[in-house]
Write a protein that holds these residues in place. Structure first.
Motif, PDB file in Angstrom:
ATOM      1  N   GLU A 135     -60.124  -6.185  32.005  1.00 10.28           N
ATOM      2  CA  GLU A 135     -61.242  -5.288  31.752  1.00 10.28           C
ATOM      3  C   GLU A 135     -61.448  -5.057  30.263  1.00 10.28           C
ATOM      4  N   GLU A 136     -60.378  -5.065  29.519  1.00 13.08           N
ATOM      5  CA  GLU A 136     -60.455  -4.837  28.071  1.00 13.08           C
ATOM      6  C   GLU A 136     -59.250  -5.486  27.420  1.00 13.08           C
ATOM      7  N   ILE A 137     -59.483  -6.124  26.277  1.00 11.90           N
ATOM      8  CA  ILE A 137     -58.373  -6.704  25.523  1.00 11.90           C
ATOM      9  C   ILE A 137     -58.703  -6.654  24.041  1.00 11.90           C
ATOM     10  N   LYS A 138     -57.748  -6.182  23.252  1.00 10.97           N
ATOM     11  CA  LYS A 138     -57.887  -6.118  21.808  1.00 10.97           C
ATOM     12  C   LYS A 138     -56.692  -6.815  21.174  1.00 10.97           C
ATOM     13  N   VAL A 139     -56.950  -7.486  20.075  1.00  8.60           N
ATOM     14  CA  VAL A 139     -55.909  -8.199  19.342  1.00  8.60           C
ATOM     15  C   VAL A 139     -55.772  -7.583  17.955  1.00  8.60           C
ATOM     16  N   PHE A 140     -54.520  -7.410  17.520  1.00 10.71           N
ATOM     17  CA  PHE A 140     -54.233  -6.883  16.193  1.00 10.71           C
ATOM     18  C   PHE A 140     -53.284  -7.850  15.488  1.00 10.71           C
ATOM     19  N   LEU A 141     -53.512  -8.038  14.205  1.00  7.15           N
ATOM     20  CA  LEU A 141     -52.730  -8.996  13.427  1.00  7.15           C
ATOM     21  C   LEU A 141     -52.006  -8.258  12.296  1.00  7.15           C
ATOM     22  N   PRO A 142     -50.794  -7.773  12.564  1.00 12.36           N
ATOM     23  CA  PRO A 142     -50.053  -7.001  11.558  1.00 12.36           C
ATOM     24  C   PRO A 142     -49.385  -7.854  10.491  1.00 12.36           C
ATOM     25  N   GLY A 143     -49.397  -9.181  10.673  1.00 15.42           N
ATOM     26  CA  GLY A 143     -48.728 -10.071   9.726  1.00 15.42           C
ATOM     27  C   GLY A 143     -47.353 -10.479  10.213  1.00 15.42           C
ATOM     28  N   ASP A 144     -46.638 -11.243   9.373  1.00 13.29           N
ATOM     29  CA  ASP A 144     -45.275 -11.678   9.677  1.00 13.29           C
ATOM     30  C   ASP A 144     -45.214 -12.504  10.958  1.00 13.29           C
ATOM     31  N   GLY A 145     -46.288 -13.259  11.236  1.00 13.88           N
ATOM     32  CA  GLY A 145     -46.288 -14.154  12.385  1.00 13.88           C
ATOM     33  C   GLY A 145     -46.429 -13.480  13.732  1.00 13.88           C
ATOM     34  N   LYS A 146     -46.840 -12.205  13.732  1.00 11.90           N
ATOM     35  CA  LYS A 146     -46.917 -11.455  14.987  1.00 11.90           C
ATOM     36  C   LYS A 146     -48.373 -11.230  15.420  1.00 11.90           C
ATOM     37  N   ILE A 147     -48.546 -11.141  16.745  1.00 10.46           N
ATOM     38  CA  ILE A 147     -49.829 -10.775  17.338  1.00 10.46           C
ATOM     39  C   ILE A 147     -49.576  -9.640  18.323  1.00 10.46           C
ATOM     40  N   GLU A 148     -50.357  -8.580  18.193  1.00 11.37           N
ATOM     41  CA  GLU A 148     -50.243  -7.448  19.114  1.00 11.37           C
ATOM     42  C   GLU A 148     -51.460  -7.427  20.030  1.00 11.37           C
TER      43      GLU A 148
END
Length: 253
Positions: A135-148
């Protein structure tokens, strides 16, 4: 290189830039360099094509921050090439570097085109089929090779449908370690079983190991993906069977 050759390349490159720009909703900057000369055009040949662009938007919601693309030698239709339109007589190989911003990704995830692709998928959990409806999806890119990831979905299992909200943090693979799920947390709902989490991880591993994927007349091979703070960088190899026309560039929902 003789000046007349450069004039031929410049003319073809400018015409190709105009044609591609007209097929996009927005273009901040685009530069195309067709490496050829008149004698090769008559024979239907070119040494290669390079493209660089910024802020390319297809159908409003699909945006690329930056793209750098280089092809190898190509065999083209000489008559169409004289008018700045590249039509392939045989497949070509290309290497591309694509940068997507965090905003680009989340805008695309809200688009009708992407929603159609991910509207429903299923997993086999110990012989039982479990369906997910995002229903909903958000992606965050904090750095250091990570995806939230943060999202909400409907979980359909054993004839029951229930909502679920979650957050997950994944680390992309590197030369020294494989892809890893660093954290998963249910923020709303009753949670999910360990068996379901294992099935999800196996599915993610399966998707990441797919050797290539296709869109229209192009096959893509994802060679590397890098998550920086605010940006996702993709390195792709592509085999192009035909250059997309204006009709294929317009992604219909």
């Amino acid at each position: 290189m003789p000046e007349e050759h450069r004039l031929e390349e410049k003319f073809l490159s400018q015409e190709a830039e105009k044609r591609i720009s007209s097929q996009l909703d927005e273009v901040e900057q685009i530069e195309i360099d067709i490496q050829t000369d008149l004698s090769k055009i008559v024979q239907g040949q070119a040494d290669g094509v390079s493209l660089t662009g910024q802020g390319l938007v297809i159908q409003q919601d699909i945006r690329v921050q930056e793209i750098e693309l280089q092809t190898d030698s190509i065999a083209i239709n000489p008559f169409s090439a004289l008018f700045g339109q590249i039509e392939l007589n045989q497949p070509l190989n290309a290497i591309a570097r694509i940068t997507l911003t965090e905003l680009d990704i989340n805008t695309a995830l809200d688009s009708a085109f992407v929603r159609k692709q991910i509207q429903n998928f299923e997993l086999n959990v110990d012989g039982e089929i479990v369906n997910f409806e995002p229903e909903e999806i958000k992606v965050f890119l904090p750095g250091d090779g990570k995806i939230e990831f943060r999202g909400k979905l409907l979980l359909k299992q054993m004839g029951n449908t229930r909502p679920l909200a979650y957050t997950a943090i994944a680390r992309l693979p590197s030369h020294s370690q494989p892809a890893m799920l660093e954290g998963f947390n249910c923020t709303e709902g009753e949670g999910i079983s360990i068996e379901l989490i294992v099935a999800l991880m196996q599915k993610a591993k399966q998707l990441m190991s797919i050797p290539y994927f296709e869109w229209e007349d192009i096959s893509f091979n994802l060679k590397n993906i890098e998550a920086q703070k605010g940006n996702l960088i993709l390195m792709l190899e592509a085999q192009v069977r035909q250059i997309p026309s204006s009709s294929t560039l317009l992604l219909s929902p």
